[in-house]
Write an enzyme that holds these catalytic residues in place. Structure first.
Site, mmCIF file in Angstrom:
data_model
loop_
_atom_site.group_PDB
_atom_site.id
_atom_site.type_symbol
_atom_site.label_atom_id
_atom_site.label_comp_id
_atom_site.label_asym_id
_atom_site.label_seq_id
_atom_site.Cartn_x
_atom_site.Cartn_y
_atom_site.Cartn_z
ATOM 1 N N ASP A 215 79.056 -5.515 13.659
ATOM 2 C CA ASP A 215 79.123 -6.738 14.477
ATOM 3 C C ASP A 215 78.065 -7.764 14.096
ATOM 4 O O ASP A 215 77.585 -8.530 14.935
ATOM 5 C CB ASP A 215 78.984 -6.402 15.980
ATOM 6 C CG ASP A 215 80.083 -5.460 16.444
ATOM 7 O OD1 ASP A 215 81.197 -5.565 15.925
ATOM 8 O OD2 ASP A 215 79.805 -4.624 17.329
ATOM 9 N N LYS B 269 80.229 -10.497 10.186
ATOM 10 C CA LYS B 269 80.882 -10.425 8.864
ATOM 11 C C LYS B 269 82.159 -11.251 8.831
ATOM 12 O O LYS B 269 82.458 -11.900 7.830
ATOM 13 C CB LYS B 269 81.211 -8.959 8.518
ATOM 14 C CG LYS B 269 79.978 -8.052 8.472
ATOM 15 C CD LYS B 269 80.374 -6.608 8.264
ATOM 16 C CE LYS B 269 81.158 -6.021 9.402
ATOM 17 N NZ LYS B 269 80.408 -5.860 10.671
ATOM 18 N N GLY C 209 86.238 -5.159 14.541
ATOM 19 C CA GLY C 209 86.653 -6.322 15.328
ATOM 20 C C GLY C 209 85.910 -7.503 14.745
ATOM 21 O O GLY C 209 84.695 -7.614 14.907
ATOM 22 N N HIS C 210 86.597 -8.346 14.011
ATOM 23 C CA HIS C 210 85.953 -9.465 13.314
ATOM 24 C C HIS C 210 86.411 -10.775 13.941
ATOM 25 O O HIS C 210 87.598 -11.059 13.996
ATOM 26 C CB HIS C 210 86.290 -9.424 11.825
ATOM 27 C CG HIS C 210 85.706 -8.220 11.134
ATOM 28 N ND1 HIS C 210 85.821 -7.985 9.788
ATOM 29 C CD2 HIS C 210 84.977 -7.187 11.623
ATOM 30 C CE1 HIS C 210 85.195 -6.857 9.483
ATOM 31 N NE2 HIS C 210 84.683 -6.354 10.570
ATOM 32 N N GLN D 226 82.243 -2.395 9.848
ATOM 33 C CA GLN D 226 81.105 -1.606 10.324
ATOM 34 C C GLN D 226 79.810 -2.067 9.637
ATOM 35 O O GLN D 226 79.710 -3.219 9.289
ATOM 36 C CB GLN D 226 81.349 -0.100 10.122
ATOM 37 C CG GLN D 226 82.424 0.495 11.034
ATOM 38 C CD GLN D 226 83.840 0.188 10.610
ATOM 39 O OE1 GLN D 226 84.218 0.455 9.487
ATOM 40 N NE2 GLN D 226 84.626 -0.386 11.494
HETATM 41 P P1 GDP Z 1 81.707 -8.630 12.828
HETATM 42 O O1 GDP Z 1 82.312 -7.373 13.345
HETATM 43 O O2 GDP Z 1 80.557 -8.376 11.912
HETATM 44 O O3 GDP Z 1 82.718 -9.565 12.215
HETATM 45 O O4 GDP Z 1 81.106 -9.389 14.100
HETATM 46 P P2 GDP Z 1 81.844 -9.589 15.527
HETATM 47 O O5 GDP Z 1 82.887 -10.642 15.376
HETATM 48 O O6 GDP Z 1 82.259 -8.293 16.102
HETATM 49 O O7 GDP Z 1 80.639 -10.076 16.415
HETATM 50 C C1 GDP Z 1 79.933 -11.227 16.127
HETATM 51 C C2 GDP Z 1 80.036 -12.196 17.325
HETATM 52 O O8 GDP Z 1 79.087 -13.221 17.194
HETATM 53 C C3 GDP Z 1 81.364 -12.908 17.398
HETATM 54 O O9 GDP Z 1 81.666 -13.155 18.744
HETATM 55 C C4 GDP Z 1 81.109 -14.221 16.651
HETATM 56 O O10 GDP Z 1 81.970 -15.281 17.087
HETATM 57 C C5 GDP Z 1 79.705 -14.498 17.065
HETATM 58 N N1 GDP Z 1 78.889 -15.213 16.060
HETATM 59 C C6 GDP Z 1 78.881 -15.091 14.713
HETATM 60 N N2 GDP Z 1 77.909 -15.849 14.166
HETATM 61 C C7 GDP Z 1 77.277 -16.453 15.206
HETATM 62 C C8 GDP Z 1 76.160 -17.328 15.300
HETATM 63 O O11 GDP Z 1 75.523 -17.703 14.327
HETATM 64 N N3 GDP Z 1 75.783 -17.703 16.564
HETATM 65 C C9 GDP Z 1 76.438 -17.297 17.682
HETATM 66 N N4 GDP Z 1 76.003 -17.705 18.858
HETATM 67 N N5 GDP Z 1 77.504 -16.467 17.623
HETATM 68 C C10 GDP Z 1 77.900 -16.051 16.403
HETATM 69 P P1 IMO Z 2 82.799 -4.084 12.910
HETATM 70 O O1 IMO Z 2 83.576 -4.102 11.637
HETATM 71 C C1 IMO Z 2 80.234 -1.880 15.679
HETATM 72 C C2 IMO Z 2 80.907 2.436 15.983
HETATM 73 C C3 IMO Z 2 81.472 2.981 17.279
HETATM 74 C C4 IMO Z 2 80.832 4.356 17.291
HETATM 75 C C5 IMO Z 2 80.862 4.745 15.815
HETATM 76 C C6 IMO Z 2 82.052 5.612 15.421
HETATM 77 O O2 IMO Z 2 83.385 -4.927 13.987
HETATM 78 O O3 IMO Z 2 81.349 -4.355 12.661
HETATM 79 P P2 IMO Z 2 84.627 5.127 15.037
HETATM 80 O O4 IMO Z 2 85.675 4.611 15.994
HETATM 81 O O5 IMO Z 2 84.474 4.317 13.819
HETATM 82 O O6 IMO Z 2 84.812 6.593 14.734
HETATM 83 O O7 IMO Z 2 83.254 5.036 15.881
HETATM 84 O O8 IMO Z 2 80.900 3.533 15.096
HETATM 85 N N1 IMO Z 2 81.712 1.354 15.359
HETATM 86 C C7 IMO Z 2 81.365 0.071 15.344
HETATM 87 N N2 IMO Z 2 80.309 -0.561 15.905
HETATM 88 N N3 IMO Z 2 81.109 -2.569 14.908
HETATM 89 C C8 IMO Z 2 82.156 -1.957 14.318
HETATM 90 O O9 IMO Z 2 82.970 -2.574 13.449
HETATM 91 C C9 IMO Z 2 82.337 -0.572 14.556
HETATM 92 N N4 IMO Z 2 83.248 0.327 14.154
HETATM 93 C C10 IMO Z 2 82.851 1.510 14.646
HETATM 94 O O10 IMO Z 2 81.058 2.203 18.378
HETATM 95 O O11 IMO Z 2 79.484 4.262 17.680
HETATM 96 MG MG MG Z 3 82.820 -6.500 15.165
#
Ligand code: GDP
Ligand code: IMO
Ligand code: MG
Length: 428
Positions: free
Chosen positions: A13, A16, A40-41, A223
């Site tokens: 998270d 990416k 979840g991106h 991840q």
């Molecule tokens: P990922 O799994 O690495 O793609 O990240 P996620 O999408 O799960 O979580 C990142 C969260 O931060 C999302 O809700 C993005 O919209 C938000 N986000 C990303 N970059 C920024 C930033 O620079 N500032 C803020 N406030 N939010 C951001």
């Molecule tokens: P993105 O791509 C954050 C965590 C789960 C759990 C562990 C194992 O959005 O960054 P799994 O279902 O993969 O067997 O769970 O890994 N986990 C993540 N945490 N971002 C993710 O993906 C994750 N995918 C799995 O919360 O601790």
């Molecule tokens: Mg994510």
């Protein structure tokens, strides 16, 4: 040839999805190489928010080829729903394809994920419940089902005959579960295969032909480094290799062909699920970061645990991924704090160290050592590095120095536009 891997440098998270979408403006191809719908991106542009689980974050640029590589575990039901939703919202998905070698998540994987977590009780991992671990386990045990099997009745029937006797005996005897019937699975998964038929292709050839033709290819990690099956905080990890080495195996690209590795890290740290997290802040600061950063899981909605930036983790990520540039996201979330802190080492076993212990008990008892820096008012509106407040720049430079990699990019908001390129040579 210009190939760039985007990897998470923390516990996932990191942003990416946002960074991939931003860089995909210049890419010919965007490839996921591991993980599945546990990812979840989030991508935000022109007032619209998209949450992607399987489809690569390059999908918003028509004509950019988007692929799920052989190393991905694909849940066809989730994938079809995701494609449908994207199409409904006007996104053209015709250039999205899936490796014929990718493994298929079956209903018993999700059931197994749930049952095992339940049985672990207090010792649960906190998985996303998407069947990821059980599917990768079956792949390694050599009775997994591959996407290509969904295209042929005989192949799928044979594959089910290989796995079901073992799976069902195990489910019945260990979990008192009735097991799964072959006929229903066969018909349902052949139907998924029919609906995905035109998209299931030999992606390894596509990736290599693109590389040979000098195309720009982005590899989108899911991840993060600390969730890597080998390098993460085992057993509180996922079951794949999100680290840069995973690109080679999970997309079929030789290691000599990967040019650059961009490590994505938040300006602080979060973790969702169980497992040690030395710089975690359980008090008001953690709550502040969670609220300001909207730190709730994209996939499961769970509140994310929050804390200061951990440079011990950052340095480790730079090493195991060979990171050539850093993208620091969510800098804006630290706006308005009087002081900001960076964890520069741990105290454990009576000593001060700057490396991650393998022993989770030591990691759990590690006391973070902090370096304190002055905070800043606001990063809002900054579109170039020099427009950032001096204290914010000092903070970023400290992170870069402590982690041992140069700054490539900074993100100061969730929108595509709220992005600062610091060094274009480290991108493409
Ligand atoms: P990922 O799994 O690495 O793609 O990240 P996620 O999408 O799960 O979580 C990142 C969260 O931060 C999302 O809700 C993005 O919209 C938000 N986000 C990303 N970059 C920024 C930033 O620079 N500032 C803020 N406030 N939010 C951001
Ligand atoms: P993105 O791509 C954050 C965590 C789960 C759990 C562990 C194992 O959005 O960054 P799994 O279902 O993969 O067997 O769970 O890994 N986990 C993540 N945490 N971002 C993710 O993906 C994750 N995918 C799995 O919360 O601790
Ligand atoms: Mg994510």
């Amino acid at each position: 040839m210009a190939t760039l891997a985007i990897v998470g440098a923390q516990w996932g998270d990191e942003g990416k999805g946002k960074i991939t979408d931003f860089l995909a403006a210049r890419a010919n191809m965007v490839v996921r190489y591991q993980g599945g719908a546990n990812a979840g991106h989030t991508v935000v542009f022109r007032g619209a928010t998209f949450r992607l689980h399987l489809v690569p974050s390059g999908i918003f640029y028509p004509g950019t080829i988007c692929l799920l590589g052989n190393g991905v575990v694909v849940d066809p039901e989730e994938l079809l729903a995701e494609i449908e939703e994207l199409e409904r919202r006007g996104v053209d998905t015709r250039s999205f394809f899936i490796s014929d070698r990718a493994q298929v998540i079956m209903p018993y994987h999700k059931e197994q994920d749930r049952l095992e977590e339940e049985l672990r009780g207090e010792r649960r991992i906190g998985t996303t419940g998407r069947g990821i671990g059980p599917c990768y386990a079956d792949k390694v045990a050599r009775y997994g089902i591959r996407m290509i099997d969904l295209l042929d009745r005989e192949a799928l029937s044979e594959a089910l005959d290989r796995v079901l006797p073992i799976k069902n005996r195990w489910l019945r005897q260990v979990f008192n579960h009735p097991g799964f019937e072959k006929k229903a699975l066969l018909e349902q998964y052949l139907e998924y295969g029919e609906r995905l038929r035109g998209r299931i292709v030999d992606t390894v050839t596509l990736v290599n032909e693109a590389a040979e033709a000098g195309k720009r290819i982005l590899f989108e990690g899911a991840q993060g480094t600390l969730l890597d099956i080998d390098h993460g905080t085992y057993p509180f990890v996922t079951s794949s290799s999100p680290t840069a080495g995973g690109v080679c195996v999970g997309a079929g690209l030789g290691p000599t062909r990967l040019n650059k590795v961009l490590g994505v890290a938040k300006a602080y740290t979060t973790r969702v699920g169980e497992g040690p997290f030395p710089s975690e802040e359980r008090g008001p600061l953690g709550d502040h970061l969670r609220t300001r950063g909207q730190e709730f899981g994209t996939t499961t909605g769970r509140p994310r645990r929050c804390g200061w930036f951990d440079a011990v983790v950052g340095r480790f990520a730079v090493r195991v991924n060979g990171i050539t540039g850093l993208a620091i996201t969510k800098l804006d979330v630290l706006d308005g704090l009087e002081k900001v802190k960076i964890c520069v080492g741990y105290r454990y076993g009576g000593q001060t160290r700057r490396t991650l212990p393998t022993d989770l008990r030591l990691l759990a008892e590690s006391q973070p050592l902090y370096e304190e820096l002055p905070g800043w008012e606001s990063t809002a509106g900054a579109r170039s590095y020099n427009e950032l407040p001096a204290a914010a720049r000092r903070y970023l430079e400290a992170i870069s120095e402590l982690c041992g990699a140069p700054l490539a990019l900074v993100s100061v908001g969730y929108d595509r536009e709220e992005t600062i390129v610091v060094n274009p040579d480290l991108l493409f």
